[in-house]
Design a protein around this motif. Structure first.
Motif, PDB file in Angstrom:
ATOM      1  N   TYR A   4      -2.533   6.040  -3.791  1.00  0.00           N
ATOM      2  CA  TYR A   4      -1.363   6.083  -4.666  1.00  0.00           C
ATOM      3  C   TYR A   4      -1.240   7.482  -5.288  1.00  0.00           C
ATOM      4  O   TYR A   4      -0.139   8.036  -5.389  1.00  0.00           O
ATOM      5  CB  TYR A   4      -1.478   5.018  -5.755  1.00  0.00           C
ATOM      6  CG  TYR A   4      -0.407   5.096  -6.812  1.00  0.00           C
ATOM      7  CD1 TYR A   4       0.861   4.572  -6.582  1.00  0.00           C
ATOM      8  CD2 TYR A   4      -0.659   5.702  -8.044  1.00  0.00           C
ATOM      9  CE1 TYR A   4       1.861   4.654  -7.556  1.00  0.00           C
ATOM     10  CE2 TYR A   4       0.320   5.786  -9.017  1.00  0.00           C
ATOM     11  CZ  TYR A   4       1.578   5.255  -8.764  1.00  0.00           C
ATOM     12  OH  TYR A   4       2.552   5.341  -9.721  1.00  0.00           O
ATOM     13  N   GLU A  18      10.853   9.067  -9.032  1.00  0.00           N
ATOM     14  CA  GLU A  18      11.490   8.427 -10.190  1.00  0.00           C
ATOM     15  C   GLU A  18      11.093   9.106 -11.494  1.00  0.00           C
ATOM     16  O   GLU A  18      11.921   9.286 -12.388  1.00  0.00           O
ATOM     17  CB  GLU A  18      11.122   6.947 -10.233  1.00  0.00           C
ATOM     18  CG  GLU A  18      11.804   6.110  -9.149  1.00  0.00           C
ATOM     19  CD  GLU A  18      11.431   4.641  -9.231  1.00  0.00           C
ATOM     20  OE1 GLU A  18      10.627   4.272 -10.117  1.00  0.00           O
ATOM     21  OE2 GLU A  18      11.951   3.854  -8.404  1.00  0.00           O
ATOM     22  N   GLU A  19       9.822   9.502 -11.595  1.00  0.00           N
ATOM     23  CA  GLU A  19       9.354  10.181 -12.805  1.00  0.00           C
ATOM     24  C   GLU A  19      10.091  11.494 -13.024  1.00  0.00           C
ATOM     25  O   GLU A  19      10.236  11.963 -14.155  1.00  0.00           O
ATOM     26  CB  GLU A  19       7.846  10.428 -12.723  1.00  0.00           C
ATOM     27  CG  GLU A  19       7.007   9.161 -12.846  1.00  0.00           C
ATOM     28  CD  GLU A  19       5.529   9.433 -12.663  1.00  0.00           C
ATOM     29  OE1 GLU A  19       5.149  10.625 -12.540  1.00  0.00           O
ATOM     30  OE2 GLU A  19       4.746   8.465 -12.630  1.00  0.00           O
ATOM     31  N   LYS A  47       4.502   4.070  -2.085  1.00  0.00           N
ATOM     32  CA  LYS A  47       4.820   3.660  -3.456  1.00  0.00           C
ATOM     33  C   LYS A  47       4.679   4.838  -4.415  1.00  0.00           C
ATOM     34  O   LYS A  47       5.531   5.059  -5.295  1.00  0.00           O
ATOM     35  CB  LYS A  47       3.904   2.524  -3.889  1.00  0.00           C
ATOM     36  CG  LYS A  47       4.178   2.020  -5.296  1.00  0.00           C
ATOM     37  CD  LYS A  47       3.219   0.893  -5.677  1.00  0.00           C
ATOM     38  CE  LYS A  47       3.465   0.403  -7.100  1.00  0.00           C
ATOM     39  NZ  LYS A  47       2.509  -0.670  -7.498  1.00  0.00           N
ATOM     40  N   GLY A  48       3.612   5.621  -4.243  1.00  0.00           N
ATOM     41  CA  GLY A  48       3.394   6.776  -5.101  1.00  0.00           C
ATOM     42  C   GLY A  48       4.477   7.829  -4.952  1.00  0.00           C
ATOM     43  O   GLY A  48       4.924   8.427  -5.935  1.00  0.00           O
ATOM     44  N   LYS A  75      16.022   8.407  -8.892  1.00  0.00           N
ATOM     45  CA  LYS A  75      15.847   6.963  -8.742  1.00  0.00           C
ATOM     46  C   LYS A  75      16.740   6.434  -7.641  1.00  0.00           C
ATOM     47  O   LYS A  75      17.941   6.706  -7.595  1.00  0.00           O
ATOM     48  CB  LYS A  75      16.154   6.249 -10.063  1.00  0.00           C
ATOM     49  CG  LYS A  75      15.795   4.769 -10.032  1.00  0.00           C
ATOM     50  CD  LYS A  75      15.925   4.140 -11.396  1.00  0.00           C
ATOM     51  CE  LYS A  75      15.495   2.677 -11.362  1.00  0.00           C
ATOM     52  NZ  LYS A  75      15.581   2.027 -12.702  1.00  0.00           N
ATOM     53  N   LYS A  92       7.610   7.351  -4.064  1.00  0.00           N
ATOM     54  CA  LYS A  92       8.845   6.864  -4.687  1.00  0.00           C
ATOM     55  C   LYS A  92       8.759   6.933  -6.209  1.00  0.00           C
ATOM     56  O   LYS A  92       9.710   7.335  -6.888  1.00  0.00           O
ATOM     57  CB  LYS A  92       9.126   5.429  -4.233  1.00  0.00           C
ATOM     58  CG  LYS A  92      10.545   4.968  -4.522  1.00  0.00           C
ATOM     59  CD  LYS A  92      10.847   3.651  -3.825  1.00  0.00           C
ATOM     60  CE  LYS A  92      12.321   3.294  -3.945  1.00  0.00           C
ATOM     61  NZ  LYS A  92      12.639   2.017  -3.274  1.00  0.00           N
ATOM     62  N   GLU A  93       7.605   6.549  -6.760  1.00  0.00           N
ATOM     63  CA  GLU A  93       7.455   6.574  -8.218  1.00  0.00           C
ATOM     64  C   GLU A  93       7.339   7.999  -8.741  1.00  0.00           C
ATOM     65  O   GLU A  93       7.789   8.301  -9.856  1.00  0.00           O
ATOM     66  CB  GLU A  93       6.260   5.722  -8.626  1.00  0.00           C
ATOM     67  CG  GLU A  93       6.497   4.240  -8.336  1.00  0.00           C
ATOM     68  CD  GLU A  93       5.422   3.326  -8.881  1.00  0.00           C
ATOM     69  OE1 GLU A  93       4.515   3.807  -9.595  1.00  0.00           O
ATOM     70  OE2 GLU A  93       5.493   2.120  -8.589  1.00  0.00           O
ATOM     71  N   GLY A  94       6.771   8.897  -7.934  1.00  0.00           N
ATOM     72  CA  GLY A  94       6.741  10.303  -8.322  1.00  0.00           C
ATOM     73  C   GLY A  94       8.134  10.887  -8.414  1.00  0.00           C
ATOM     74  O   GLY A  94       8.445  11.676  -9.319  1.00  0.00           O
ATOM     75  N   ILE A 121       1.791  10.192  -5.286  1.00  0.00           N
ATOM     76  CA  ILE A 121       2.365  10.876  -6.456  1.00  0.00           C
ATOM     77  C   ILE A 121       2.397  12.382  -6.214  1.00  0.00           C
ATOM     78  O   ILE A 121       3.408  13.063  -6.468  1.00  0.00           O
ATOM     79  CB  ILE A 121       1.551  10.565  -7.725  1.00  0.00           C
ATOM     80  CG1 ILE A 121       1.725   9.100  -8.158  1.00  0.00           C
ATOM     81  CG2 ILE A 121       1.930  11.512  -8.858  1.00  0.00           C
ATOM     82  CD1 ILE A 121       3.087   8.776  -8.736  1.00  0.00           C
TER      83      ILE A 121
END
Length: 336
Positions: free
Chosen positions: A277, A66-67, A59-60, A71, A62-64, A281
């Motif tokens: 997480y 996206e940031e 999850k981290g 995406k 993928k969100e890293g 990131i």
């Protein structure tokens, strides 16, 4: 080694076998595998097993991404497959990704990383949640990894773990450890436990090894009556079946501790560590560097450096333990 001159042939051959291979591969979710996403950067993720710590890493990551503007489905092609704790399946995933030629292969946990590196050739590989990348023979050194590999280590603060167990259980003399002897990261951690146990005040470390998650409960029961506490390192096979160890602890008033903080919420008494997480990131940020042109071999292996104390008073009570006020007062997170 993967030879570019054979890339097209292997790609068609392996994708033609997709129906056969997919029976052993489990998608954890994620983006498309073709079509309109062909012109986007392609990140292929291999996760060894699904459990809270590694799920948090994924999850981290993928969100890293996206940031940083990558995406899934819009500016990134993302594929995620789980080996379900099966090394043979991890090898199949690695072979599939080598044929697909993504921009980066991200391998979560040591067995998946070893498989990915063995098949990737010159495709960049970024690993995450790998305890000892040197012992796993993934890199030449942590400062200068070399080749096409680097990543983020989840090396546990073993000395702090042992000190915490001793602070909570000052009379404890024998510590039991459950782990998979087939995971290089676990072997490294258990060696660290044995090297530091005496200094922490333990007279003996007793080992119980498993080959699969189905053996974890039996391993835990084998330690009953011969140890004063059980320590579960960041072993993917054991952590995936952690509840069975916790149950043995409750039934026998045998305190259970862990090497990862996510397991505190699942019923162990306490742990000191980092948030997985955040490891994700950190890994995502490294993947971004690769997508922007950096070479993995030039990026030093990174380590987590922020430690937090997690406690679970109700779990302690269920195993016949009263947490010292000194531990309660300095806890960063208390699971209710």
């Amino acid at each position: 080694m993967f030879y570019l001159s054979r890339a097209k042939f292997l790609s068609f051959a392996l994708w033609g076998l997709a129906g056969t291979i997919s029976a052993g591969l489990v998608s954890c979710g994620g983006g498309e595998t073709g079509g309109s996403s062909a012109d986007m950067p392609f990140v292929a993720v291999s996760q060894f097993v699904e459990h809270p710590s590694l799920d948090a890493v994924q999850k981290g990551i993928k969100e890293g991404l996206e940031e940083a503007g990558y995406k899934d489905g819009e500016s990134l092609r993302w594929e995620l497959l789980s080996a379900q704790a099966n090394p043979a399946t991890a090898a199949q995933i690695a072979q599939k990704y080598a044929a697909a030629r993504p921009d980066v292969i991200v391998a979560i946990a040591t067995p998946s990383a070893q498989s990915a590196v063995s098949k990737a050739g010159n495709i960049p590989v970024i690993f995450s949640a790998v305890t000892d990348p040197l012992a796993a023979k993934l890199v030449e050194s942590v400062e200068k990894p070399g080749g096409s590999v680097s990543g983020v280590s989840d090396l546990s603060p073993v000395k702090q773990h042992l000190a915490l167990i001793k602070e909570i259980l000052p009379e404890a003399e024998t510590l039991g450890v459950i782990y998979s002897a087939g995971e290089d990261n676990s072997v490294s951690l258990v060696n660290l436990v044995k090297e530091n146990a005496s200094e922490a005040g333990f007279n003996e470390v007793r080992e119980a090894t498993v080959a699969s998650s189905s053996e974890v409960a039996t391993a835990a029961r084998s330690l009953v009556g011969s140890v004063d506490a059980i320590y579960v390192p960041t072993d993917n096979t054991v952590v995936s079946a952690l509840e069975s160890v916790v149950q043995v602890g409750k039934e026998n008033s045998l305190p259970v501790f862990s090497g990862d903080t996510d397991s505190v919420e699942r019923g162990v008494i306490a742990s000191i560590g980092f948030n997985y997480y955040d490891i994700g990131i950190q890994t995502g940020e490294m993947v971004v560097k690769i997508l922007k042109g950096a070479r993995p071999g030039d990026l030093p292996v990174e380590f987590a450096n922020v430690l937090r104390l997690y406690i679970n008073p109700s779990a302690a009570e269920s195993m016949g333990v009263t947490l010292p006020e000194s531990v309660i007062e300095r806890a960063d997170e208390t699971v209710q």
